[in-house]
Scaffold this motif. Sequence first.
Motif, mmCIF file in Angstrom:
data_model
loop_
_atom_site.group_PDB
_atom_site.id
_atom_site.type_symbol
_atom_site.label_atom_id
_atom_site.label_comp_id
_atom_site.label_asym_id
_atom_site.label_seq_id
_atom_site.Cartn_x
_atom_site.Cartn_y
_atom_site.Cartn_z
ATOM 1 N N ASP A 218 0.846 6.948 2.334
ATOM 2 C CA ASP A 218 -0.582 7.857 2.632
ATOM 3 C C ASP A 218 -1.814 6.785 2.552
ATOM 4 O O ASP A 218 -2.769 7.483 3.084
ATOM 5 N N GLU A 219 -1.906 5.811 2.128
ATOM 6 C CA GLU A 219 -3.229 4.996 1.888
ATOM 7 C C GLU A 219 -3.508 4.374 3.345
ATOM 8 O O GLU A 219 -4.504 4.617 3.670
ATOM 9 N N GLU B 109 -13.792 -2.131 2.521
ATOM 10 C CA GLU B 109 -12.630 -1.580 2.213
ATOM 11 C C GLU B 109 -11.507 -2.595 2.449
ATOM 12 O O GLU B 109 -10.692 -2.592 1.636
ATOM 13 N N VAL C 187 0.946 -1.105 0.045
ATOM 14 C CA VAL C 187 0.188 -0.079 -0.098
ATOM 15 C C VAL C 187 0.882 1.085 -0.213
ATOM 16 O O VAL C 187 2.035 1.149 0.462
ATOM 17 N N ASP C 188 0.444 2.283 -0.487
ATOM 18 C CA ASP C 188 1.247 3.623 -0.382
ATOM 19 C C ASP C 188 1.039 3.925 1.163
ATOM 20 O O ASP C 188 0.192 3.710 1.797
ATOM 21 N N LEU D 274 -9.105 -4.725 -0.441
ATOM 22 C CA LEU D 274 -7.605 -4.916 0.009
ATOM 23 C C LEU D 274 -7.282 -6.266 -0.287
ATOM 24 O O LEU D 274 -6.284 -6.619 -0.787
#
Length: 77
Positions: free
Chosen positions: A46-47, A61, A43-44, A65
């Motif tokens: 900031d994600e 959510e 994941v990023d 993922l």
Amino acid sequence: MAMRIKADNDTWQATLDASSSYGPTVVFFCVSNGQRPWRVVRVDEDEIPTSGDLDALSADELRALFERSESMNVSPS
């Protein structure tokens, strides 16, 4: 503690590994079947910056993922 989700006929729990050499990684552990390999998704930063942010995700959510994740026996792309 992260919410558990049902996926692929098993129950999974996610944790954030912020120190992975591949960058922040969400690891899904199968809690209903110890024979299943872990699943991972990068994941990023900031994600999902913290474990608290992971815990705050909704079940939908978290399932999204999970759908992006790959089995641990697959090389990172």
